[in-house]
Write an enzyme that holds these catalytic residues in place. Structure first.
Site, PDB file in Angstrom:
ATOM      1  N   CYS A   1      31.333  -0.886   5.148  1.00 40.77           N
ATOM      2  CA  CYS A   1      32.294  -0.074   5.890  1.00 40.77           C
ATOM      3  C   CYS A   1      32.210  -0.339   7.385  1.00 40.77           C
ATOM      4  O   CYS A   1      33.237  -0.409   8.069  1.00 40.77           O
ATOM      5  CB  CYS A   1      32.079   1.401   5.583  1.00 40.77           C
ATOM      6  SG  CYS A   1      32.493   1.823   3.867  1.00 40.77           S
TER       7      CYS A   1
ATOM      8  N   HIS B   1      35.125   3.222  -0.824  1.00 42.88           N
ATOM      9  CA  HIS B   1      34.418   4.240  -0.056  1.00 42.88           C
ATOM     10  C   HIS B   1      35.437   5.025   0.764  1.00 42.88           C
ATOM     11  O   HIS B   1      36.539   4.534   1.050  1.00 42.88           O
ATOM     12  CB  HIS B   1      33.398   3.591   0.875  1.00 42.88           C
ATOM     13  CG  HIS B   1      32.222   3.006   0.163  1.00 42.88           C
ATOM     14  ND1 HIS B   1      31.087   2.594   0.831  1.00 42.88           N
ATOM     15  CD2 HIS B   1      31.996   2.746  -1.146  1.00 42.88           C
ATOM     16  CE1 HIS B   1      30.212   2.120  -0.036  1.00 42.88           C
ATOM     17  NE2 HIS B   1      30.747   2.194  -1.250  1.00 42.88           N
TER      18      HIS B   1
ATOM     19  N   CYS C   1      27.966   2.508   5.605  1.00 46.25           N
ATOM     20  CA  CYS C   1      27.157   1.406   5.098  1.00 46.25           C
ATOM     21  C   CYS C   1      27.596   0.122   5.801  1.00 46.25           C
ATOM     22  O   CYS C   1      28.556   0.103   6.570  1.00 46.25           O
ATOM     23  CB  CYS C   1      27.326   1.277   3.589  1.00 46.25           C
ATOM     24  SG  CYS C   1      28.979   0.697   3.088  1.00 46.25           S
TER      25      CYS C   1
ATOM     26  N   GLU D   1      35.673   5.656   3.892  1.00 48.11           N
ATOM     27  CA  GLU D   1      36.102   4.986   5.109  1.00 48.11           C
ATOM     28  C   GLU D   1      37.140   3.907   4.821  1.00 48.11           C
ATOM     29  O   GLU D   1      38.146   3.776   5.527  1.00 48.11           O
ATOM     30  CB  GLU D   1      34.913   4.316   5.813  1.00 48.11           C
ATOM     31  CG  GLU D   1      33.797   5.256   6.179  1.00 48.11           C
ATOM     32  CD  GLU D   1      32.673   5.274   5.146  1.00 48.11           C
ATOM     33  OE1 GLU D   1      32.958   5.501   3.944  1.00 48.11           O
ATOM     34  OE2 GLU D   1      31.518   5.070   5.517  1.00 48.11           O
TER      35      GLU D   1
END
Length: 163
Positions: free
Chosen positions: A85, A52, A82, A54
């Site tokens: 993360c 992701h 999410c 992040e």
């Protein structure tokens, strides 16, 4: 400190993801007013469910600083993080997390759960949501509209070829 300036840079990172066919989410890590790391969604291309935006930005910042803990750093991301993360951000000991669009399906900063608000955790990160939310959400809406249009065009071509 102007969160909107950094969020615009995160939006630029999200566009990098779009170019690669990834969901357009972008992130950056800022320390002492300087961008030290950037990231954008790459799970499809890297075959990595943890890639992701992040996580990519956190990995780059940790490598640069030579430490998995990132005290004094802020992370900007175009979409509410999410749970995966959010957990990584808490472990990184970030000072602040600033996000754009809220994510009613998987958001872990209050939309579904708020991991940052869990009193039993030993580190507490400040969270700011909704920075340039319309711009961030608009980018996602545009991306998915384009994907639906492309899928529709393929379906129409397939039906037309069968006649």
């Amino acid at each position: 400190m102007n969160d909107a300036i950094y969020m615009r840079q995160a939006i630029d990172q999200a566009r990098n993801a779009w170019v690669l066919g990834e969901v357009p989410v972008g992130a950056l890590v800022v320390r002492d007013g300087a961008v030290i790391a950037t990231g954008f969604n790459q799970p499809i291309g890297t075959h990595d469910p943890t890639a992701h935006a992040e996580i990519m930005a956190l990995r780059a910042a940790a490598m640069l600083l030579g430490n998995y803990r990132l005290p004094g750093c802020d992370l900007y991301v175009t979409l509410e993080p999410c749970a995966m993360c959010a957990g990584a951000m808490i472990h990184a000991r970030l000072a602040r997390v600033i996000f754009g669009a809220f994510d009613p399906k998987t958001g872990a900063c209050g939309s579904i759960v708020n991991l940052f608000d869990e009193g039993k955790l030993n580190h507490h990160t400040e969270v700011v949501g909704g920075v340039l939310a319309d711009d961030c959400a608009g980018l996602l809406k545009e991306f998915f509209a384009e994907r639906r249009a492309m899928a529709q065009a393929v379906a129409e071509q397939t039906l037309g070829a069968g006649e």
